[in-house]
Design an enzyme around this catalytic site. Structure first.
Site, PDB file in Angstrom:
ATOM      1  N   GLU A 137     -10.119   2.104   3.408  1.00  0.00           N
ATOM      2  CA  GLU A 137     -10.380   1.670   2.037  1.00  0.00           C
ATOM      3  C   GLU A 137     -10.184   0.137   1.926  1.00  0.00           C
ATOM      4  O   GLU A 137     -11.056  -0.569   1.468  1.00  0.00           O
ATOM      5  CB  GLU A 137      -9.392   2.404   1.124  1.00  0.00           C
ATOM      6  CG  GLU A 137      -9.558   2.108  -0.350  1.00  0.00           C
ATOM      7  CD  GLU A 137      -8.436   2.745  -1.162  1.00  0.00           C
ATOM      8  OE1 GLU A 137      -7.404   3.166  -0.579  1.00  0.00           O
ATOM      9  OE2 GLU A 137      -8.573   2.807  -2.409  1.00  0.00           O
ATOM     10  N   GLN A 177       0.822  -1.196   0.000  1.00  0.00           N
ATOM     11  CA  GLN A 177       0.000   0.000   0.000  1.00  0.00           C
ATOM     12  C   GLN A 177       0.865   1.258   0.000  1.00  0.00           C
ATOM     13  O   GLN A 177       0.613   2.211  -0.730  1.00  0.00           O
ATOM     14  CB  GLN A 177      -0.884  -0.019   1.253  1.00  0.00           C
ATOM     15  CG  GLN A 177      -2.044   0.918   1.188  1.00  0.00           C
ATOM     16  CD  GLN A 177      -2.895   0.641  -0.024  1.00  0.00           C
ATOM     17  OE1 GLN A 177      -3.063  -0.498  -0.448  1.00  0.00           O
ATOM     18  NE2 GLN A 177      -3.403   1.685  -0.630  1.00  0.00           N
ATOM     19  N   HIS A 237     -52.279  21.596  -6.673  1.00  0.00           N
ATOM     20  CA  HIS A 237     -52.117  20.148  -6.564  1.00  0.00           C
ATOM     21  C   HIS A 237     -53.482  19.492  -6.320  1.00  0.00           C
ATOM     22  O   HIS A 237     -53.827  18.506  -6.961  1.00  0.00           O
ATOM     23  CB  HIS A 237     -51.161  19.795  -5.407  1.00  0.00           C
ATOM     24  CG  HIS A 237     -49.706  19.935  -5.744  1.00  0.00           C
ATOM     25  ND1 HIS A 237     -49.142  21.114  -6.148  1.00  0.00           N
ATOM     26  CD2 HIS A 237     -48.688  19.023  -5.736  1.00  0.00           C
ATOM     27  CE1 HIS A 237     -47.834  20.930  -6.369  1.00  0.00           C
ATOM     28  NE2 HIS A 237     -47.541  19.671  -6.136  1.00  0.00           N
TER      29      HIS A 237
END
Lengths: 427, 427
Positions: free
Chosen positions: A326, A258, A419
């Site tokens: 992650e 990583q 409406h």
């Protein structure tokens, strides 16, 4: 290079603060430059793309679109072992993403009412693929395959030329194998803007995905709403959880895989075993000598690496959920039992033989994952990232009559008399 | 008030341009003010919320959280017909959204590999509910119900006090019935910031949803990334498609039900029948006299209304797909046959008896829909808006050995030797 600390509440808070600070504010200067580029591309199309390509890349290709012939050549000339590896990866990635497909649904009621939700792929998607050393064929697969499976009608790709003026052939191979329809040799904010608005060469897309430098990321942010975009990825992260059964050789290797991405990347080990912590640090020092990106790894581990000794399993789990990494590796005696306990993570790698690069390239799940703690609310890229939904309603006159009073009542509560009128006028 | 034009390419392009311009840039002054509020709430919590509430609302409640008792009182004192109407709406909305639920999946392979995707609700969601005349109980239902069905553990709500210092009782009723867990009496950018960072009173959420004024919308934009947000809704829109079988009374009523929202709202009629076009305009002039929001409707229709006569059905469909409206009504002889042709629309209302307010309040599909042409790539709010996904991978030693060469090859192609090392070190 990397220090061992004991979990005590304070150290973790400092670590979290340092990690969250990595994804900083948008740079104002960059933002102004990118705004200008976007405006020009919107107004002048190819001409503006050409201007900025010459300015930033030094020269501009005669024609932006790469011929089918050049793509086929790249495929013919490619190393067969590489093509086979990509095809195996494509098979695995396709199998996983096929499971993600959602279906349209339709419900009918006895009173004749029909309702449903239609799901279909976006019409056209654009993938940005960086040039230089960050030109990753695996990234082409991870962006194109879910789009294809979602039913996207056309997938286009932009990628900047290499120093020799041509496209990176590995990228062309990946694109051809993954089913990308058209490829354009351009990069930077101007390429993102070209896809968002369309130019004489480049067709307008509905969504832009793929990683890019600060100019590309800023362009995507500014174009959000004109088109959809994927997440803006922050620096990459891994969190490894290990008990006394873990192998420090593996822990060290995975943390460094990583760390090599970038000096801002973060690699953190949580362990319940102090001995494992010490051995892992020793292994890092041993293995790093053989790695080509030693300097980046050293920087990354020194700034954003950590080895934290936890009191027990629950403390490791709590910290992992707080960090929302992650990538999350679980190297414990009973890794599968953690599935239900780890609430915030992009992708979870279970056991001694599921190292993160397996997921980066090969196993099937997507490698485009939420970073910087956003796994709390964001999800990996997937088929859902490339669909759009519409609902539909069909009512009969009788069914509407039945609903008449309730609808009129609610509309009048909300003081929306037009409406209410639209219901009343029908009876 | 509203003009009839014939589709000729030019008129539609001008219309599109006018519509797209409605959702303008973020105001720089508003943005600066909101940034300041966010920073202060982040640092000073409740104290900053109190300061800005006093500044903008004139006074500040003693305690932000509304007691369970006050909520129960609102429910006890509510008009039973209103409660019943809300309960019917909740039943329909729940039934539709239950169909949207995605399941986690797990795949096992013969070689021992296990892979899957876990889906779960966000931990905590915050709903913003505006005060004043834009306090819509229906909006509480449309935001809370999909969150509940997604498995969100806690739903909180913020809403500003009315002029008398209390919460709007209709909003409390809707919240109680829809299962909102905690309600806080605060509004504006400070309330959005309180939910994003958490304060002494307000718990930190993972996602903020719900409509708001320009300050709230700007706060949501600036907080995106700290938390997730729903779409930033633009002005509302309806597109009505009608052939000669349509009833001009209904067409007029439905266009005005949209226009009454706001002077920026857009109501467009596409029809293949010139006579229908003329009759609809007459009906608008007739019906508008009875409507309480006449002035808003007049403004909206004059600025963003249109009646366009199309040559044929295909031209109507093409224009509808180009406009990508939030609401799309189909009033033709064979409405159901259009489902597969209308590619870009938030919600589609089929037939003479499916007016848009039916969907706003009652039928089941969500009324939070993509606006401003973004239905090309965005979808209605739904259960998917409140979930997060993680993938997981478990490989055996043998399975990794099998994949070893392919992964190492791709890693080395990408010049990531620490990635290759993490595979090699295991064998």
């Amino acid at each position: 290079m990397i220090q061992i600390t004991k979990a005590n509440g304070k150290a973790e808070i400092e670590l979290l603060a340092a990690l969250r600070q990595r994804s900083g504010e948008v740079d104002k200067q960059v933002s102004a430059t990118v705004s200008q580029i976007i405006e020009e591309v919107k107004d002048a199309g190819d001409c503006a793309v050409r201007k900025y390509t010459e300015k930033f890349d030094g020269s501009c290709p005669e024609k932006f679109e790469i011929d089918r012939e050049e793509i086929n050549d790249a495929l013919t000339n490619a190393d067969q072992a590489f093509v086979d590896a990509m095809l195996s990866a494509i098979e695995n990635i396709s199998a996983f993403h096929n499971r993600q497909k959602q279906q349209s649904f339709l419900d009918t009621q006895e009173n004749g009412v029909i309702m449903g939700q239609r799901i279909r792929g976006l019409a056209r998607v654009g993938i940005y693929v960086p040039g230089g050393t960050a030109a990753y064929p695996s990234s082409v697969l991870m962006n194109a395959i879910p789009a294809k499976i979602a039913g996207v009608k056309e997938i286009i790709m932009v990628t900047p030329p290499m120093k020799n003026g041509a496209a990176n052939p590995d990228i062309l191979v990946a694109a051809a194998l993954a089913g990308v329809d058209r490829i354009f040799l351009m990069g930077g904010a101007q390429a993102a803007a070209a896809m968002a608005f369309g130019t004489e060469s480049v067709p307008k897309v509905d969504k832009i995905v793929g990683p890019g430098n600060i100019f590309v990321a800023t362009a995507k942010k500014l174009l959000y709403g004109v088109v959809d975009i994927d997440m803006i990825a922050g620096p990459s992260e891994i969190l490894v959880m290990a008990d006394s059964t873990a192998n420090p050789k593996y822990l060290a290797a995975d943390m460094m895989s990583q760390a090599e991405h970038d000096a801002l990347a973060s690699s953190i080990l949580l362990t319940t075993d102090e001995n494992i912590a010490r051995e892992t640090v020793k292994e890092i020092e041993r293995q790093i000598e053989g790695l080509s990106r030693k300097q980046i790894i050293e920087k990354s581990l020194a700034n954003y690496g950590a080895v934290i000794v936890c009191r027990d399993d629950q403390e490791m789990i709590d910290l992992a959920n707080e960090l929302a990494p992650e990538h999350l590796e679980v190297m414990t005696a009973n890794p599968m039992e953690y599935i239900g306990k780890l609430d915030n993570a992009g992708s979870v790698f279970l056991g001694q033989y599921s190292p993160e690069p397996l997921g980066d390239y090969y196993a099937g799940p997507n490698h485009v994952l939420p970073t910087g703690g956003t796994a709390r609310f964001f999800s990996p890229l997937g088929v859902d990232s490339f669909i759009k939904k519409s609902s539909f309603i069909y009512y009969t006159q009788d069914a509407l009559r039945e609903a008449h009073d309730d609808i009129v009542l609610i509309a009048e509560k909300e003081q929306l008399t037009a409406h209410a009128n639209s219901i009343k006028v029908r009876f």
